[in-house]
Design an enzyme around this catalytic site. Structure first.
Site, mmCIF file in Angstrom:
data_model
loop_
_atom_site.group_PDB
_atom_site.id
_atom_site.type_symbol
_atom_site.label_atom_id
_atom_site.label_comp_id
_atom_site.label_asym_id
_atom_site.label_seq_id
_atom_site.Cartn_x
_atom_site.Cartn_y
_atom_site.Cartn_z
ATOM 1 C CE LYS A 186 -3.384 2.618 2.492
ATOM 2 N NZ LYS A 186 -4.430 2.444 3.623
ATOM 3 C CE LYS A 232 -5.927 1.930 -0.208
ATOM 4 N NZ LYS A 232 -6.364 2.372 0.880
HETATM 5 C C1 PBG Z 1 -7.191 3.676 5.620
HETATM 6 C C2 PBG Z 1 -7.677 3.483 4.092
HETATM 7 C C3 PBG Z 1 -7.404 4.435 2.857
HETATM 8 C C4 PBG Z 1 -7.868 3.565 1.722
HETATM 9 C C5 PBG Z 1 -8.465 2.620 2.333
HETATM 10 N N1 PBG Z 1 -8.174 2.241 3.898
HETATM 11 C C6 PBG Z 1 -7.004 5.899 3.041
HETATM 12 C C7 PBG Z 1 -5.368 6.118 3.625
HETATM 13 O O1 PBG Z 1 -4.883 5.282 3.636
HETATM 14 O O2 PBG Z 1 -5.560 7.290 3.889
HETATM 15 C C8 PBG Z 1 -8.268 4.245 0.477
HETATM 16 C C9 PBG Z 1 -9.173 3.845 -0.260
HETATM 17 C C10 PBG Z 1 -9.645 4.557 -1.371
HETATM 18 O O3 PBG Z 1 -9.057 5.751 -1.392
HETATM 19 O O4 PBG Z 1 -10.632 4.372 -1.976
HETATM 20 N N2 PBG Z 1 -6.388 3.193 6.127
HETATM 21 ZN ZN ZN Z 2 -5.663 4.140 8.289
#
Ligand code: PBG
Ligand code: ZN
Length: 344
Positions: A214, A267
């Protein structure tokens, strides 16, 4: 007949077009095809039971209250919706430094999990596990001061945070989640959560999907607006991966396999197709997921609106890219659209 002198002589091995001049032949050139089983729909659930609130930056997406959830899901399930991933948006619960509302028995995600399990027994329910929607500071883990001098010098307390992920994941498993999916990016959380699932008797009824690679992306903006999870200081670059860091992504994938992940995820999706392919090569025995995140979805919509491409064509082209790169599960806000398009 010999080629006329004005044409170029194309050798046999250079002749490709014989394989794709027809729509069926083109279809047969794919290794795999998008099916409804491959789609997981992200849903935002609030603690306002009657809410049905448009999320401006995510075209067509809404925050849902518990009382509206069945009416919203029923037609999608009828069209073939197979799985959802739930995100909690506490608007009235009191946020604190440890993200207590995350695993409060009355938190929207827990109530929604129970409701969906009860009313849609064939739908697979995944719960995102993170603290950022629930902490007063908006970071994904618990914090600790790193120096006595100066206020605001805070750093993630990895150990404490992992302990919280364990508790939260377990609470969601107990509520009936088929999948818990930690998106926090703390070190060692996959092993900790897997161990907790095993210890509490969930080893064979709750799956662990790791947001392994991620990245600290510019594409989470609409999500953070939707979930109210903007950090109130700093950013997430000390726990989410640097976009250029291929090596770290590989290490994270290898680590999460060793720590007991059942599913791996990359992701965001579109800018990281190479990482998907690497993940599939590094972990050929694990199903690979990708998350086409909020900013990607909004960007594709914006492009379509600007006349750059037809929306459907672009949505399919991105999904085909994810499949080609090795994914068999796609988390996407296009899920309701794909359910329609795949029924045509
Ligand atoms: C929170 C989380 C995020 C997303 C999924 N879980 C946002 C972030 O990490 O700030 C992003 C999903 C999206 O943008 O559709 N941990
Ligand atoms: Zn988070």
């Amino acid at each position: 007949m010999a080629a006329s002198s004005s044409s170029i002589d194309v050798p046999i091995s250079s002749t490709l077009q014989g394989g794709y001049f027809n729509p069926l032949l083109r279809t047969l050139q794919a290794e795999r095809h998008l099916t409804k089983e491959m789609l997981m729909y992200p849903i935002f659930i609030t603690d306002e039971p009657d809410a049905e609130v448009e999320i401006v930056s995510l075209p067509g997406q809404k925050r849902w209250g518990l009382n509206k959830l069945s009416g919203f899901l029923a037609p999608l399930v009828a069209k073939g919706l197979k799985s959802v991933i739930l995100f909690g948006v506490p608007l009235h619960m009191t946020k604190d430094s440890r993200g207590s509302p995350a695993d409060d028995p009355s938190t929207p995600v827990i109530l929604a999990t129970k409701l969906i399990r009860r009313e849609f027994p064939d739908v697979v329910v995944a719960c995102d596990v993170c603290l950022c929607e629930y902490t007063d500071h908006g970071h994904c883990g618990e914090l600790r001061p790193y120096s006595e001098v100066g206020e605001g010098n805070k750093v993630i307390d990895n150990g404490k945070s992992v302990k919280r992920m364990q508790e939260v994941a377990l609470a969601y498993a107990k509520a009936g989640a088929h999948i818990v999916a930690p998106s926090d990016m703390m070190d060692g959380r996959i092993r900790a959560i897997k161990q907790a699932l095993i210890d509490e008797g969930f080893s064979n009824r709750c799956s662990l999907m790791a947001y392994s690679a991620k990245f600290a992306s510019a594409m989470y903006g609409p999500f953070r607006e939707a979930a109210g999870s903007v950090p109130n200081f700093g950013d997430r670059k000390c726990y989410q991966l640097p976009p250029a860091a291929r090596g770290l992504a590989r290490r994270a994938i290898i680590r999460d396999v060793e720590e007991g992940a059942d599913f791996l995820m990359v992701k965001p999706a579109l800018p990281y197709l190479d990482i998907m392919r690497e993940a599939k090569d590094l972990a050929p025995n694990h199903p690979l997921a990708c998350y086409q995140v909020s900013g990607e979805f909004s960007m594709i919509h914006a492009g379509a609106k600007a006349g750059v491409y037809p929306l459907k064509d672009m949505a399919f082209e991105t999904a085909e890219g994810f499949l080609r790169a090795g994914c068999t599960l796609i988390l996407t806000y296009f899920t309701p659209d794909f359910l329609d398009w795949l029924s045509e």
